[in-house]
Every structure is written in structure tokens, then in C-alpha cells.
Scaffold this active site. Structure first.
Site, PDB file in Angstrom:
ATOM      1  N   LYS A   1      56.550   7.222  51.712  1.00 50.24           N
ATOM      2  CA  LYS A   1      56.854   5.799  51.623  1.00 50.24           C
ATOM      3  C   LYS A   1      57.092   5.164  53.001  1.00 50.24           C
ATOM      4  O   LYS A   1      57.256   5.872  53.999  1.00 50.24           O
ATOM      5  CB  LYS A   1      58.071   5.603  50.716  1.00 50.24           C
ATOM      6  CG  LYS A   1      57.802   6.003  49.266  1.00 50.24           C
ATOM      7  CD  LYS A   1      59.034   5.757  48.417  1.00 50.24           C
ATOM      8  CE  LYS A   1      58.788   6.083  46.960  1.00 50.24           C
ATOM      9  NZ  LYS A   1      59.983   5.801  46.132  1.00 50.24           N
TER      10      LYS A   1
ATOM     11  N   PHE B   1      64.883  -3.198  38.930  1.00 52.60           N
ATOM     12  CA  PHE B   1      64.569  -2.840  40.320  1.00 52.60           C
ATOM     13  C   PHE B   1      63.102  -3.081  40.699  1.00 52.60           C
ATOM     14  O   PHE B   1      62.710  -2.836  41.843  1.00 52.60           O
ATOM     15  CB  PHE B   1      64.928  -1.374  40.593  1.00 52.60           C
ATOM     16  CG  PHE B   1      64.204  -0.383  39.721  1.00 52.60           C
ATOM     17  CD1 PHE B   1      62.898   0.002  39.996  1.00 52.60           C
ATOM     18  CD2 PHE B   1      64.839   0.166  38.607  1.00 52.60           C
ATOM     19  CE1 PHE B   1      62.230   0.912  39.190  1.00 52.60           C
ATOM     20  CE2 PHE B   1      64.181   1.084  37.794  1.00 52.60           C
ATOM     21  CZ  PHE B   1      62.874   1.453  38.091  1.00 52.60           C
TER      22      PHE B   1
ATOM     23  N   ARG C   1      57.910  18.150  43.058  1.00 48.67           N
ATOM     24  CA  ARG C   1      59.168  17.525  42.638  1.00 48.67           C
ATOM     25  C   ARG C   1      60.367  18.310  43.177  1.00 48.67           C
ATOM     26  O   ARG C   1      61.360  17.728  43.594  1.00 48.67           O
ATOM     27  CB  ARG C   1      59.208  17.370  41.120  1.00 48.67           C
ATOM     28  CG  ARG C   1      58.072  16.434  40.654  1.00 48.67           C
ATOM     29  CD  ARG C   1      58.216  15.934  39.261  1.00 48.67           C
ATOM     30  NE  ARG C   1      59.371  15.083  39.072  1.00 48.67           N
ATOM     31  CZ  ARG C   1      59.475  13.823  39.487  1.00 48.67           C
ATOM     32  NH1 ARG C   1      58.505  13.263  40.166  1.00 48.67           N
ATOM     33  NH2 ARG C   1      60.558  13.121  39.235  1.00 48.67           N
TER      34      ARG C   1
ATOM     35  N   THR D   1      65.974  11.785  43.069  1.00 45.95           N
ATOM     36  CA  THR D   1      65.602  10.427  43.467  1.00 45.95           C
ATOM     37  C   THR D   1      66.628   9.823  44.412  1.00 45.95           C
ATOM     38  O   THR D   1      66.279   9.182  45.398  1.00 45.95           O
ATOM     39  CB  THR D   1      65.440   9.535  42.211  1.00 45.95           C
ATOM     40  OG1 THR D   1      64.460  10.135  41.357  1.00 45.95           O
ATOM     41  CG2 THR D   1      65.003   8.138  42.578  1.00 45.95           C
TER      42      THR D   1
ATOM     43  N   ARG E   1      64.086  14.488  50.410  1.00 46.93           N
ATOM     44  CA  ARG E   1      64.940  13.300  50.309  1.00 46.93           C
ATOM     45  C   ARG E   1      66.306  13.523  50.955  1.00 46.93           C
ATOM     46  O   ARG E   1      66.849  12.609  51.573  1.00 46.93           O
ATOM     47  CB  ARG E   1      65.070  12.870  48.852  1.00 46.93           C
ATOM     48  CG  ARG E   1      63.773  12.242  48.345  1.00 46.93           C
ATOM     49  CD  ARG E   1      63.874  11.827  46.909  1.00 46.93           C
ATOM     50  NE  ARG E   1      62.707  11.073  46.479  1.00 46.93           N
ATOM     51  CZ  ARG E   1      62.176  11.164  45.277  1.00 46.93           C
ATOM     52  NH1 ARG E   1      62.692  11.989  44.371  1.00 46.93           N
ATOM     53  NH2 ARG E   1      61.132  10.439  44.956  1.00 46.93           N
TER      54      ARG E   1
ATOM     55  N   ASN F   1      63.681   6.113  49.609  1.00 47.49           N
ATOM     56  CA  ASN F   1      63.892   7.547  49.360  1.00 47.49           C
ATOM     57  C   ASN F   1      62.723   8.428  49.801  1.00 47.49           C
ATOM     58  O   ASN F   1      62.522   9.514  49.276  1.00 47.49           O
ATOM     59  CB  ASN F   1      64.277   7.794  47.899  1.00 47.49           C
ATOM     60  CG  ASN F   1      63.174   7.470  46.917  1.00 47.49           C
ATOM     61  OD1 ASN F   1      62.101   7.016  47.290  1.00 47.49           O
ATOM     62  ND2 ASN F   1      63.449   7.709  45.648  1.00 47.49           N
TER      63      ASN F   1
ATOM     64  N   HIS G   1      57.253   9.646  46.951  1.00 47.05           N
ATOM     65  CA  HIS G   1      56.986   9.510  45.514  1.00 47.05           C
ATOM     66  C   HIS G   1      56.133  10.701  45.115  1.00 47.05           C
ATOM     67  O   HIS G   1      55.267  11.134  45.870  1.00 47.05           O
ATOM     68  CB  HIS G   1      56.200   8.222  45.224  1.00 47.05           C
ATOM     69  CG  HIS G   1      55.579   8.203  43.856  1.00 47.05           C
ATOM     70  ND1 HIS G   1      56.241   7.704  42.753  1.00 47.05           N
ATOM     71  CD2 HIS G   1      54.377   8.664  43.403  1.00 47.05           C
ATOM     72  CE1 HIS G   1      55.452   7.854  41.688  1.00 47.05           C
ATOM     73  NE2 HIS G   1      54.320   8.426  42.061  1.00 47.05           N
TER      74      HIS G   1
END
Length: 141
Positions: free
Chosen positions: A11, A59, A87, A93, A104, A114, A117
Site C-alpha cells: 500500500k 471506512f 496472510r 489487520t 504489519r 497497514n 493487502h
């Protein structure tokens, strides 16, 4: 366990921190292969379409605003159990709840910014991969 493909997005916050290479190294060190990748600036329309599943969530606007705030690095990862492996590498998250040593925990600032994705299931992985990469641009190796 079978060979799977999953979408990973680094991100805008992590791209701005110049940690793309460190994040990719974690995927590769865990046995995942990058089989398609590119740096791109998401348009608002693309971000809204990609995250349409969250359209009614409070959000949604902030998420879209964040995802268009700078370039993202999108990639397809392939490997044994790639979806769950990705994951696990990402962590929770909320980076405050992410296990030490996860992406993260190490690179994210907040539940919004964070760092990464990742697809959450085989069905969503197929849709998300196709959103960014036509099959002709994916190269298993």
C-alpha cells in the site's frame, strides 16, 4: 497442500517508506514466487471498484482516499498454500495486534495505513488477481 495464487498489494504507506524490497524478500524467503508485478497509481474509480465489497462500510471513503494517496505495488504470489502463507506473513489487520516479525507489525502505522493487502480466500484471490493482471501477464516459474 496445493499451489495457489494470491494477490498482494503493498500500500501507499509502505511504498512511501521505501520498503517494497524488504516486503518482497519476506514473501520469497517464505517460498512464494512473484509471478506478476507492477508499480501503479490507482484511480479513484479503480479503488472504488476493487474495494466495492466494503462500499456500505463506514471506512470505505477513507480506504479509497488512502489507496489513491500514492502509488501501490501490486503483485501475484504463487506457491504452496500461498493464500494462507501470505496472510500469516502480513499479520493482523491492526498492526498493534499483529504478531512481532509480521509485515504489519514491522512496517504499518495504523489499522488504515497497514502496509499490505492480501486476498482472504481462493475465490477472492481469483477475482483480485484478474482485476489487476490479465492471464497473459502472469508467468509461473
Amino acid at each position: 497442500m496445493s499451489v495457489e495464487r494470491t494477490l498482494s498489494i503493498i500500500k501507499p504507506d509502505a511504498v512511501a517508506k521505501n520498503v517494497i524490497g524488504q516486503i518482497i524478500a519476506r514473501f520469497e524467503n517464505a517460498g512464494l514466487k512473484v509471478i506478476a508485478a507492477r508499480l501503479q497509481q490507482l484511480s479513484r474509480a479503480d479503488a472504488e471498484r476493487f474495494y466495492a465489497v466494503h462500499k456500505e462500510r463506514p471506512f470505505f471513503k477513507d480506504l479509497v482516499d488512502f489507496m489513491v494517496s500514492g502509488p501501490v505495488f501490486v503483485q501475484v504470489l504463487e506457491g504452496e498454500g500461498a493464500i494462507q502463507k501470505n496472510r500469516d506473513l502480513m499479520g493482523a489487520t491492526d498492526p498493534k495486534k499483529a504478531a512481532p516479525g509480521t509485515i504489519r507489525a514491522d512496517f504499518a502505522d495504523s489499522i488504515d495505513a497497514n502496509a499490505v493487502h492480501g486476498s482472504d480466500a481462493a475465490e477472492t484471490a481469483a477475482v483480485e488477481v484478474a482485476f489487476f493482471f490479465p492471464e497473459i501477464n502472469i508467468h509461473s516459474r
